[in-house]
Design an enzyme around this catalytic site. Structure first.
Site, PDB file in Angstrom:
ATOM      1  NE  ARG A 200       0.136  -0.162  14.772  1.00  0.00           N
ATOM      2  CZ  ARG A 200       0.486  -0.088  13.503  1.00  0.00           C
ATOM      3  NH1 ARG A 200       1.753   0.070  13.161  1.00  0.00           N
ATOM      4  NH2 ARG A 200      -0.425  -0.168  12.553  1.00  0.00           N
TER       5      ARG A 200
ATOM      6  CE  LYS B 237       4.106   3.854  13.080  1.00  0.00           C
ATOM      7  NZ  LYS B 237       4.240   4.900  12.047  1.00  0.00           N
TER       8      LYS B 237
ATOM      9  CB  SER C 223       8.923   9.134   7.362  1.00  0.00           C
ATOM     10  OG  SER C 223       8.044   8.083   7.005  1.00  0.00           O
TER      11      SER C 223
ATOM     12  CB  SER D 106       9.594   6.011   9.210  1.00  0.00           C
ATOM     13  OG  SER D 106       8.851   5.424  10.240  1.00  0.00           O
TER      14      SER D 106
ATOM     15  CE  LYS E 270      -0.877   0.234   5.054  1.00  0.00           C
ATOM     16  NZ  LYS E 270      -0.207   1.431   5.547  1.00  0.00           N
ATOM     17  CB  SER E 271       4.186   2.027   1.502  1.00  0.00           C
ATOM     18  OG  SER E 271       3.825   2.032   2.865  1.00  0.00           O
TER      19      SER E 271
ATOM     20  CG  ASP F 110       4.265  -0.134   9.625  1.00  0.00           C
ATOM     21  OD1 ASP F 110       4.184   0.696  10.552  1.00  0.00           O
ATOM     22  OD2 ASP F 110       3.950   0.131   8.443  1.00  0.00           O
TER      23      ASP F 110
HETATM   24  O1  LIG Z   1       5.269   6.300   4.130  1.00  0.00           O
HETATM   25  C1  LIG Z   1       4.686   5.238   4.358  1.00  0.00           C
HETATM   26  O2  LIG Z   1       4.181   4.557   3.436  1.00  0.00           O
HETATM   27  C2  LIG Z   1       4.594   4.765   5.757  1.00  0.00           C
HETATM   28  C3  LIG Z   1       5.423   5.282   6.716  1.00  0.00           C
HETATM   29  C4  LIG Z   1       5.425   4.825   8.121  1.00  0.00           C
HETATM   30  O3  LIG Z   1       4.790   5.813   8.916  1.00  0.00           O
HETATM   31  P1  LIG Z   1       5.596   6.913   9.788  1.00  0.00           P
HETATM   32  O4  LIG Z   1       6.499   7.645   8.913  1.00  0.00           O
HETATM   33  O5  LIG Z   1       4.499   7.762  10.332  1.00  0.00           O
HETATM   34  O6  LIG Z   1       6.348   6.146  10.841  1.00  0.00           O
HETATM   35  C5  LIG Z   1       4.697   3.485   8.281  1.00  0.00           C
HETATM   36  O7  LIG Z   1       4.449   3.238   9.644  1.00  0.00           O
HETATM   37  C6  LIG Z   1       3.387   3.467   7.518  1.00  0.00           C
HETATM   38  O8  LIG Z   1       2.745   2.235   7.648  1.00  0.00           O
HETATM   39  C7  LIG Z   1       3.604   3.704   6.051  1.00  0.00           C
HETATM   40  C1  LIG Z   2       0.972   2.915  10.367  1.00  0.00           C
HETATM   41  C2  LIG Z   2       0.355   2.358   9.335  1.00  0.00           C
HETATM   42  O1  LIG Z   2      -0.364   3.013   8.385  1.00  0.00           O
HETATM   43  P1  LIG Z   2      -0.717   4.561   8.192  1.00  0.00           P
HETATM   44  O2  LIG Z   2       0.160   5.371   9.100  1.00  0.00           O
HETATM   45  O3  LIG Z   2      -0.426   4.829   6.762  1.00  0.00           O
HETATM   46  O4  LIG Z   2      -2.160   4.711   8.531  1.00  0.00           O
HETATM   47  C3  LIG Z   2       0.442   0.884   9.144  1.00  0.00           C
HETATM   48  O5  LIG Z   2       0.008   0.399   8.091  1.00  0.00           O
HETATM   49  O6  LIG Z   2       0.923   0.171  10.040  1.00  0.00           O
END
Ligand SMILES: O=C(O)C1=C[C@@H](OP(=O)(O)O)[C@@H](O)[C@H](O)C1
Ligand SMILES: C=C(OP(=O)(O)O)C(=O)O
Length: 408
Positions: free
Chosen positions: A319, A315, A145, A172, A22-23, A288
Site C-alpha cells: 500500500r 496487505k 495481529s 494493530s 468483516k472483522s 486500514d
Molecule cells: O484482525 C482483523 O480483523 C484485522 C487486522 C488487521 O490486520 P493486521 O493485524 O495484519 O495489521 C487489519 O489490517 C485487517 O484489515 C483486519
Molecule cells: C488488510 C485487510 O484485510 P485482510 O488482511 O484481512 O486481508 C483490509 O481489509 O484492509
C-alpha cells in the site's frame, strides 16, 4: 473494467446504510463454530471475506480457497489445526505472498502438524489437525495481529489453555482487544497483562450475536464529508463505544473539518473548520485508515507525515508503493522510507488529464481514491469490483449520494 467517477452536481444529504464489519463477522463465525452454536449470527457482513469464511465453515470438503481474505486464511488455519483431519487451505496469488510462518510455527509448537505446499512461510498449507496441548508460547507481535487473534480464539479449546507472550512492538493492538472482548461475549474471559495474554481452558457458550457497522467503511464517508464541505451525512449502524480501532476516524477527521455527532438517528457528519495545517499521525493501531487519510490530505492541500505503516507492505498490495504511484497521477509527490512512513510536504507535479487509478486488487485503493473526484474532477478507477472484499455496495451508495459512476 473501469469506472469513470465524476463529482455530484449538487452535494446533498444522504443516509448511508453502512456494511457491517468483516472483522467482527469473521471472529463471530469462528467463535460460534467453537461454541457448537446453532444460533445464526445476525447482520453478518456481505463482504467477500465473510462469505468465504461462511462457505468454508459450511463446506463438506477438506480443501478451502479463501481468496484474498487475510482474516479468513489466518483464523481458519488455527481453527482447522485443532480439528482431526487433513485439510488444505489456499488463496489468491497475493495470498500466496502474504506471510504466515509465525502462525504456522506457533501452531506446530502447540502440537499441530502444518506443511507448506509451495513456498516455505506462505500459503497454501496442508494441515494435519489434532487436539492441541496448549501452554506457553512466545510470538512476535510486530507482523500481523491476525496470527495472535487466530491463536487466542482457539486458546480455550486446548488442554492447558494458552499463555501468549508477545515480543517486539505490538501492531494493530485494537484488533487483539476486539478478539478478547468477543471471546468474553462468547463466555471465555482472558487476561492481558504487560506483554502476556492468558486464556484459560474453557467452553464457549452459544450467544445471540449481532454484528455492528464497519468503522473502516465509514472512513470513506468521513472523507466525502471532508472533501464536499456542506454535505450532511447520516451513517447508520455504527456503535458509539465500539471496540473497532478504526472508530478513531471520528476524532481524526475533526482536524480535517468533519464534525461527527451521534443522535437517535445515526452518526451525523457535518462540515466544520479545518484545525490543522499539517497532519501527523502514527497509524500503528489503525493501518486500514492510512489510504483514506493520504488521499484526503492531498486533496485538501494539507501536508502530512504518517508513521507506523510497517504492515502496509504485506496487505492486499504494497500500500505504501501503491499510494505513491497513484497519487502522482493526481499531481501529488509523496515520500517514504519504504519501511514504515509516508509523507507529503506539498510537492506537486503535472496531473494526468483524467487520472486512471490502478487498484492492485485492493478494495481500499478503490474506495479511498474515488472520493477524490470531488476535488480533482473526472477520474477513472480500474477494476472497481475489488470493493466487494469489504463493501460490495460501495458504488451503489456513491451513486445514490450523487456521484457519477459509469462504466468507461
Ligand atoms: O484482525 C482483523 O480483523 C484485522 C487486522 C488487521 O490486520 P493486521 O493485524 O495484519 O495489521 C487489519 O489490517 C485487517 O484489515 C483486519
Ligand atoms: C488488510 C485487510 O484485510 P485482510 O488482511 O484481512 O486481508 C483490509 O481489509 O484492509
Amino acid at each position: 473494467m473501469q469506472y469513470t467517477i465524476s463529482a455530484p452536481k449538487q452535494v446533498s444529504a444522504y443516509k448511508v446504510a453502512l456494511p457491517t464489519s468483516k472483522s467482527i463477522s469473521n471472529r463471530a463465525l469462528i467463535l460460534n463454530a467453537l461454541a457448537y452454536s446453532a444460533k445464526p449470527i445476525k447482520n453478518l457482513s456481505d463482504s467477500d471475506d465473510t462469505q468465504l469464511m461462511l462457505k468454508a465453515l459450511q463446506s463438506e470438503s477438506n480443501v478451502f480457497d479463501v481468496g484474498a481474505a487475510g482474516t479468513t486464511m489466518r483464523f481458519l488455519t488455527a481453527f482447522l489445526s485443532k480439528i482431526v483431519g487433513e485439510w488444505t487451505i489456499t488463496g489468491s496469488e497475493r495470498m500466496k505472498q502474504r506471510p504466515i510462518k509465525i502462525l504456522v510455527e506457533a501452531l506446530n509448537k502447540l502440537g499441530a502438524k502444518i506443511e507448506y505446499i509451495e513456498q516455505e512461510g506462505y500459503p497454501p498449507l496442508r494441515i494435519y489437525g489434532s487436539a492441541l496441548e496448549g501452554g506457553d508460547l512466545e510470538l512476535s507481535g510486530n507482523v500481523s495481529s491476525q496470527y495472535i487473534s487466530a491463536l487466542l480464539m482457539i486458546g480455550p479449546t486446548m488442554k492447558d489453555g494458552l499463555r501468549l507472550t508477545l515480543s517486539g512492538e505490538i501492531i494493530s493492538r485494537p484488533y487483539i482487544s476486539l478478539t478478547l472482548k468477543m471471546m468474553e461475549t462468547f463466555g471465555v474471559k482472558s487476561y492481558w497483562k504487560g506483554n502476556t495474554i492468558t486464556v484459560p481452558e474453557g467452553n464457549y457458550q452459544a450467544t445471540d450475536f449481532s454484528v455492528e457497522a464497519d468503522w473502516s467503511a465509514a472512513s470513506y464517508w468521513f472523507q466525502i464529508a471532508a472533501l464536499s464541505k456542506d454535505c450532511q451525512l447520516n451513517l447508520q449502524g455504527l456503535k458509539r463505544y465500539s471496540e473497532q480501532g478504526d472508530a478513531k476516524v471520528a476524532a481524526l477527521f475533526k482536524q480535517l473539518g468533519v464534525n461527527a455527532k451521534f443522535s437517535q438517528k445515526g452518526l451525523m457528519l457535518t462540515s466544520s473548520e479545518i484545525t490543522t495545517n499539517k497532519f501527523s499521525y502514527n497509524f500503528i493501531e489503525q493501518p486500514d485508515l492510512a489510504q483514506t487519510f493520504a488521499v484526503t490530505c492531498c486533496c485538501l492541500g494539507i501536508p502530512f507525515k504518517f508513521t507506523g505503516l510497517q504492515t502496509l507492505k504485506i496487505k492486499e498490495t504494497d500500500r505504501i508503493n501503491a499510494l505513491i504511484v497513484e497519487l502522482k497521477k493526481m499531481g501529488f509527490v509523496l515520500n517514504s522510507n519504504q519501511i514504515d512512513d509516508l509523507s507529503w510536504d506539498g510537492a506537486t507535479c503535472k496531473k494526468d488529464e483524467k487520472p486512471c487509478i490502478s487498484t492492485y486488487k485492493d478494495h481500499r485503493m478503490a474506495m479511498a481514491f474515488a472520493p477524490a473526484a470531488l476535488i480533482i474532477g473526472d477520474m477513472q478507477i480500474d477494476d472497481p469490483g475489488v470493493v466487494s472484499k469489504s463493501y460490495p455496495r460501495y458504488w451503489d451508495h456513491l451513486k445514490e449520494f450523487g456521484f457519477g459512476v459509469k462504466e468507461k
